[in-house]
Design a protein around this motif. Structure first.
Motif, short mmCIF file in Angstrom:
data_model
loop_
_atom_site.label_atom_id
_atom_site.label_comp_id
_atom_site.label_asym_id
_atom_site.label_seq_id
_atom_site.Cartn_x
_atom_site.Cartn_y
_atom_site.Cartn_z
N SER A 68 0.84 -1.19 0.04
CA SER A 68 0.16 0.00 -0.05
C SER A 68 0.79 1.19 -0.05
N ARG A 69 0.27 2.36 -0.44
CA ARG A 69 0.88 3.68 -0.38
C ARG A 69 0.19 4.43 0.70
N SER A 70 1.04 5.49 1.47
CA SER A 70 0.43 6.22 2.23
C SER A 70 -0.38 7.22 1.41
N LYS A 290 -14.69 -8.61 -4.80
CA LYS A 290 -15.61 -7.66 -5.28
C LYS A 290 -15.29 -5.93 -4.71
N TRP A 291 -14.85 -5.83 -3.52
CA TRP A 291 -14.81 -4.67 -2.81
C TRP A 291 -13.51 -3.83 -3.42
N LEU A 292 -12.40 -4.54 -4.24
CA LEU A 292 -11.04 -3.94 -4.31
C LEU A 292 -11.23 -3.19 -5.76
N ALA A 293 -10.29 -1.96 -5.56
CA ALA A 293 -10.09 -1.22 -6.69
C ALA A 293 -9.31 -1.88 -7.75
N PRO A 294 -9.32 -1.43 -9.11
CA PRO A 294 -8.74 -2.13 -9.94
C PRO A 294 -7.13 -2.22 -9.80
N GLU A 295 -6.56 -1.15 -9.42
CA GLU A 295 -5.20 -1.21 -9.12
C GLU A 295 -4.85 -2.35 -7.86
N ARG A 296 -5.79 -2.67 -7.01
CA ARG A 296 -5.58 -3.47 -5.97
C ARG A 296 -5.63 -4.98 -6.66
N LEU A 297 -6.64 -4.83 -7.70
CA LEU A 297 -6.78 -6.33 -8.25
C LEU A 297 -5.57 -6.64 -9.04
N LEU A 298 -5.07 -5.72 -9.66
CA LEU A 298 -3.79 -5.66 -10.43
C LEU A 298 -2.46 -5.99 -9.69
N LEU A 299 -2.77 -6.10 -8.34
CA LEU A 299 -1.50 -6.10 -7.36
C LEU A 299 -0.77 -5.07 -7.32
N ARG A 300 -1.17 -3.88 -7.69
CA ARG A 300 -0.44 -2.59 -7.57
C ARG A 300 -0.38 -1.94 -6.35
N PRO A 301 0.59 -1.15 -6.02
CA PRO A 301 0.26 -0.34 -4.87
C PRO A 301 -0.80 0.64 -4.90
N SER A 302 -1.49 0.56 -3.55
CA SER A 302 -2.81 1.22 -3.89
C SER A 302 -2.65 2.41 -2.63
N GLY A 303 -3.33 3.52 -3.06
CA GLY A 303 -3.39 4.54 -1.72
C GLY A 303 -4.89 4.94 -1.53
N ILE A 304 -5.00 5.95 -0.83
CA ILE A 304 -6.39 6.27 -0.24
C ILE A 304 -7.53 6.31 -1.33
N ARG A 305 -7.23 6.26 -2.44
CA ARG A 305 -8.46 6.25 -3.48
C ARG A 305 -8.73 4.74 -3.64
N GLY A 306 -7.94 3.76 -3.11
CA GLY A 306 -8.40 2.56 -3.31
C GLY A 306 -9.61 2.63 -2.13
N ASP A 307 -9.44 3.10 -0.99
CA ASP A 307 -10.69 3.15 -0.11
C ASP A 307 -12.01 3.67 -0.56
N ILE A 308 -11.51 4.77 -1.44
CA ILE A 308 -12.82 5.63 -1.95
C ILE A 308 -13.50 4.48 -3.06
N TRP A 309 -12.69 3.72 -3.82
CA TRP A 309 -13.53 2.99 -4.57
C TRP A 309 -14.46 1.88 -3.73
N LEU A 335 -12.09 -8.75 -12.44
CA LEU A 335 -11.10 -7.79 -13.00
C LEU A 335 -11.35 -7.48 -14.61
N GLN A 336 -11.90 -8.80 -15.25
CA GLN A 336 -11.83 -8.80 -16.65
C GLN A 336 -13.07 -7.83 -17.00
N HIS A 337 -14.21 -8.14 -15.99
CA HIS A 337 -15.42 -7.30 -16.07
C HIS A 337 -15.22 -5.77 -16.04
N LEU A 338 -14.18 -5.30 -15.10
CA LEU A 338 -14.12 -3.95 -14.92
C LEU A 338 -12.90 -3.55 -16.04
N GLN A 339 -12.09 -4.30 -16.51
CA GLN A 339 -11.28 -4.01 -17.85
C GLN A 339 -12.17 -3.75 -18.96
N ARG A 340 -13.37 -4.32 -18.99
CA ARG A 340 -14.01 -4.02 -20.25
C ARG A 340 -14.78 -2.60 -20.08
#
Length: 421
Positions: A68-70, A290-309, A335-340
């Motif tokens: 995660s990112r601060s 199903k509660w995760l933001a796309p960046e979390r699903l892609l296993l990328r570092p996530s910031g507070i905007r992930g909580d907003i999603w 993830l595929q659903h959101l990528q579309r």
């Protein structure tokens, strides 16, 4: 073979046969050896992949959490300011080491009632509801007692004490579950937390589906205005965590407790604790997909905007009275659903204003989502004109096992145990 061939003449046919036999034996043997080595490597890679799939609960709709990112974009974690250092070799010395840090939180064991109502039995220990007495018996109050199983290993005790100190570090906030104290001068170890009698928000939403106006004298109806009221309190809690450079990481109705007056209290701070104390989230920690933001699903570092999603998913949960998100999408296909470019459709009970708020939370790019402050301002504006009379209604009752399967979570997570760190 070479020595034998040297003794033969060039016209000796038997020597030529021997030479051909030598080539016929060595070359196939060499090729078979290479084949077996390649086959062994492929088999090893296959078995390792199968073992990884078995160990990862992602196939059930749950994913490991990436770093995660601060809120300022830097890597999460601030060292270990609340982590009890493991420089001791016995339980007794570890408890003595932490006594001074937790002195102000100690609750005399005689103030705790001996009558315990078990509300959950987890792998780390049981959770009870009981009473805590004061000098005035009339002022006794109900509390939740989290215990650590016995016998506990040294690192388990260290982690338990670290979580208590994390609560101490956080301090008080009206929209976070409060730590009332602890009993750590000796075993068994107790963490004393406030009791929120109504339980988690998800269960409350399911109760609102029932065709009754009151239950135990309490109103169990929910309006659009009250949804904004609860949502604003969750945002206040997230802003409080953001000010301390913390992320929540698992914003969902199951991780919010609700009081009789609809005061919401955010709980489930285990992810925030791990990032704060260790700089990363444990590899065994998982969050429903199903509660995760796309960046979390892609296993990328996530910031507070992930909580907003995830907050947008929370709004959907509330306006549908606890429906699982993306009901038509298997958890492993989210993830595929959101990528579309697809998002959830507007629920029938949802106004255009609220759906607009949801969609703003579900923008693919993090920098396009509103900040916590912007989102709270929009919620407050929407709440001024929101309907406070029309009751949200969903006729179908929830079957927990079916909900867990569609939502991609374990049935055990639908428990009051979410009220503890």
């Amino acid at each position: 073979m070479t020595q034998v061939l040297k003794k033969c003449s060039l016209s000796d046919k038997l020597c030529i046969v021997w030479q051909q036999q030598y080539e016929i034996i060595i070359i196939p043997t060499f090729l078979v050896g290479i084949f077996l080595i390649i086959l062994g490597v492929i088999l090893w890679l296959f078995l390792r992949g199968k073992r990884t799939q078995q160990q990862s609960p992602g196939l059930q709709g749950i994913a490991p959490v990436p770093p995660s990112r601060s809120p300022n974009g830097e890597a999460g974690g601030h060292g270990g300011s609340v982590f009890v250092p493991l420089k001791v070799t016995s339980v007794e010395s570890l408890l003595q080491t932490s006594t001074h840090a937790l002195a102000q939180l100690q609750v005399p064991r005689e103030q705790l009632s001996e009558v315990l109502e078990q509300i959950y039995n987890g792998s780390c220990g049981a959770i009870y509801r009981t009473k805590m007495y004061t000098e005035d018996p009339a002022k006794s109050k109900s509390i939740v007692l989290k215990t650590l199983k016995e016998p506990a290993r040294l690192h388990e005790i260290q982690d338990f004490l670290g979580r208590i100190q994390f609560y101490q570090y956080l301090g008080k906030h009206q929209n976070l579950v409060q730590l009332e104290g602890c009993c750590t001068e000796g075993e068994p170890l107790y963490m004393v937390l406030e009791d929120v009698a109504q339980g988690d928000l998800l269960g409350f939403l399911w109760t609102c589906r029932r065709d009754v106006m009151t239950m135990d004298g309490l109103l169990y109806d929910l309006t659009e205005k009250q949804v904004y009221h609860i949502g604003k309190q969750v945002l206040l809690a997230l802003e409080f965590l953001q000010d301390k450079h913390l992320l929540h990481g698992d914003v969902a109705a199951r991780n919010i407790l609700i009081q009789c007056d609809l005061t919401a209290k955010l709980c489930g701070l285990g992810l925030a604790y791990e990032v704060h104390t260790q700089g990363a989230i444990a590899s065994t920690r998982t969050v429903p997909l199903k509660w995760l933001a796309p960046e979390r699903l892609l296993l990328r570092p996530s910031g507070i905007r992930g909580d907003i999603w995830s907050f947008g998913i929370l709004l959907y949960e509330m306006v549908t009275l606890g429906a699982p998100p993306y009901p038509e999408v298997p958890p492993t296909s989210i993830l595929q659903h959101l990528q579309r470019g697809k998002i959830m459709k507007k629920p029938s009970s949802c106004t255009h204003t609220m759906y607009s708020l949801m969609k703003s939370c579900w923008r693919w790019r993090e920098d396009k989502r509103p900040s916590l402050t912007e989102l709270r301002s929009r919620l407050e504006t929407a709440a001024r004109t929101a309907d406070d009379r029309a009751v949200l209604q969903v006729p179908e009752l929830v079957i927990p096992e079916l909900y867990a399967a569609v939502a991609g979570i374990s049935i055990e997570s639908l428990s009051y145990s979410c009220s503890v760190l």
